[in-house]
Scaffold this motif. Structure first.
Motif: not given
Length: 421
Positions: A192, A195-196, A189, A16, A12, A137-142
Motif C-alpha cells: 500500500s 502504491r501510494n 503495509e 498485487a 496494479q 483492494s482499496k489502497v489504505e492510507q498509512q
C-alpha cells in the motif's frame, strides 16, 4: 504474448498478485519517454536461485551467479560495496541488516511493453488468468508514523559548515552528504505504501522489492548505468528545484534551475567524474557527453540530468562494467575516494541499499540499474523503517537551503507516511 486494453490496471493487478510471493522485484518506468528503455515494466517473481553476500568478493560472486543463471537475474547492489572497490570502511550505525548484494533468478518473469504482456515461466496462461481474476483492494492510507531524524536541523547545518571547510582546504570539490530518518517498532503495509508513493511520485525507475520479509519501496528518477549492446549509458542527476501549480511560475523555476551557477557547477563536476569512471570500461576515445544540463520534470520536482555514454571494450564483462563505475558519482562526490571517506566520518548511518542500485541483467547480456534515492527501506522482522536523503555540498552551498532541499526530495515519502512538517 498477450495484448491488454487497460495497462495501468493490469500492472496494479499483476503487482498485487506477485506481492503474495516471498521474492519479488517490480521495476516500473511509469510510461516515461526513455530512449534507452527496453521495457515499460518488468516483474520478476519467485527465486529459483539466489545470491546473498557482503563486500569482499561480491562482484566476483555476482559474475559467477550470472554465468550460472543465463536467463534473467534481478537484484540490488548496496552502497557499501565501495569497500570492495576501494580501500574503504563502513562503521556507521546499521539497523536494517540488509546484505550488501542480493540477486535472484526468477521463476516467473512478466514484461510489459506498450499494451503487450509477455510471461516467461511455466503455465503462462494460468498465471495471466490468476492476475486478471481478483478485484483490486482499496489502497489504505498509512496512519502517521513517528519519524526520528539522525540530525537536528542545527546539527545538519553545523556539519555542512564543517564539510565546507574541507572544500576550502582542497580535500574535495563536491560531496553528497546524506542523513537518515527512521522509525522503530513500526508496522506498515509495504505494498500500500508503494502504491501510494508511485501514485504521488511516478518516476522512470520506480521499484518494489521484497525478499525474506525485507522491503524496498523506491521512487527513483535516476539511471545509474545501462548497457545496450556495446553501449554504456550513465545519466547522473545533479540539480533540484520544486514544482509549482502555476504554469508561469513553474516555467520560471525551470529557467532559474537551468541557469543556476551552483546547480550547473554540481552537475558538470559529477559529469566529469562519470566520464572518468567510464574510461575504465570504454574503448579509447569513445567517452562522450551526449546531453548536458537537460531539465526533466517530475510530479514533485524538476531535475537537471546529463547523459554520458561510451562504447564498451570487448574484454570488459557486464558485471565488470558495473563495478568500474560503482558507486555512482552523483551519490559520492569528487574526488570520489576522498568524498566517500569524509562522508563516512560525518554521516551517522550506514547507507546500505540507499545510494546503491537496483536493476536487472537480461539474457542478451544487457542491463539497467537505477540509483536508489527517494526510497523507503523496511525490515519487517525488526519493525524498522528507514529512508535517507542527501544533498550536494559545494563551496557555494547554503547549509539551510541544502536542508530544505533534503526535505523537498523527501516530500512524497513524508506524505505517504502521514508526516506533516
Amino acid at each position: 504474448m498477450t495484448e491488454v486494453t487497460d495497462v495501468a490496471l493490469f500492472k496494479q493487478k499483476a503487482l498485487a498478485w506477485a506481492a503474495k510471493f516471498d521474492t519479488l522485484c517490480y521495476l516500473d518506468s511509469n510510461s516515461f519517454n526513455d530512449p534507452y528503455g527496453k521495457f515499460d515494466t518488468i516483474i520478476a517473481i519467485g527465486a529459483k536461485a539466489e545470491l546473498t553476500t557482503n563486500a569482499g568478493d561480491a562482484f566476483a560472486q555476482l559474475s559467477g551467479f550470472k554465468n550460472a543463471n543465463s536467463g534473467w537475474i534481478t537484484g540490488f547492489l548496496g552502497y557499501d560495496l565501495k569497500n570492495e572497490v576501494e580501500n574503504l570502511q563502513s562503521n556507521n550505525t546499521d539497523h536494517l541488516d540488509f546484505p550488501d548484494l542480493y540477486f535472484f533468478a526468477p521463476e516467473i518473469l512478466i514484461s510489459i511493453t506498450g499494451n503487450t504482456v509477455e510471461i516467461i515461466g511455466e503455465q503462462a496462461s494460468k498465471i495471466l488468468e490468476a492476475i486478471e481474476r481478483p478485484e483490486l483492494s482499496k489502497v489504505e492510507q498509512q496512519p502517521a508514523i513517528n519519524l526520528q531524524p539522525r540530525f537536528s536541523r542545527a546539527e545538519y547545518v553545523e556539519t555542512v559548515e564543517k564539510i565546507q571547510q574541507h572544500i576550502i582546504r582542497g580535500d574535495i570539490y563536491v560531496t553528497n552528504f546524506c542523513q537518515e530518518f527512521y522509525a522503530d517498532n513500526t508496522e506498515i503495509e509495504p505494498l500500500s505504501i508503494f502504491r501510494n508513493l508511485n501514485q504521488l511520485s511516478p518516476t522512470p525507475f520506480s521499484t518494489f522489492f521484497k525478499w525474506e520479509g525485507n522491503y524496498i519501496m523506491c521512487a527513483s528518477p535516476e539511471r545509474f548505468l545501462a548497457k545496450r549492446g556495446s553501449k554504456l549509458i550513465s545519466q547522473p542527476i545533479k540539480g533540484t528545484a520544486r514544482r509549482d501549480a502555476d504554469d508561469v511560475i513553474d516555467k520560471t523555476i525551470i529557467e532559474e534551475l537551468r541557469n543556476h551557477p551552483k546547480e550547473l557547477q554540481e552537475n558538470v563536476m559529477i559529469v566529469d567524474l562519470v566520464r572518468n569512471d567510464l574510461t575504465h570500461s570504454a574503448r579509447p576515445g569513445t567517452v562522450k557527453t551526449e546531453e548536458l544540463y537537460d531539465i526533466q520534470s517530475f510530479k514533485q520536482v524538476h531535475q537537471m540530468v546529463s547523459t554520458v555514454v561510451c562504447e564498451l571494450r570487448d574484454d570488459v564483462s557486464a558485471v565488470e562494467a558495473v563495478k568500474n563505475t560503482f558507486p555512482m558519482g552523483s551519490m559520492t562526490g569528487a574526488p570520489k575516494i576522498s568524498a566517500m571517506q569524509l562522508m563516512e566520518r560525518y554521516e551517522r548511518s550506514k547507507r546500505g541499499v540507499y545510494s546503491g542500485a537496483i536493476g536487472y541483467f537480461s539474457p542478451d547480456d544487457d542491463f539497467d540499474f537505477n540509483v536508489v534515492i527517494r526510497t523507503l527501506l523496511y525490515n519487517s522482522a525488526k519493525k524498522y523503517l528507514s529512508f535517507h536523503v542527501g544533498s550536494a555540498i559545494t563551496y557555494h552551498a547554503d547549509p539551510g537551503q541544502e536542508y530544505e532541499e533534503c526535505l523537498l526530495k523527501a516530500k512524497a515519502i513524508l506524505e505517504v507516511l502521514g508526516v506533516t512538517r
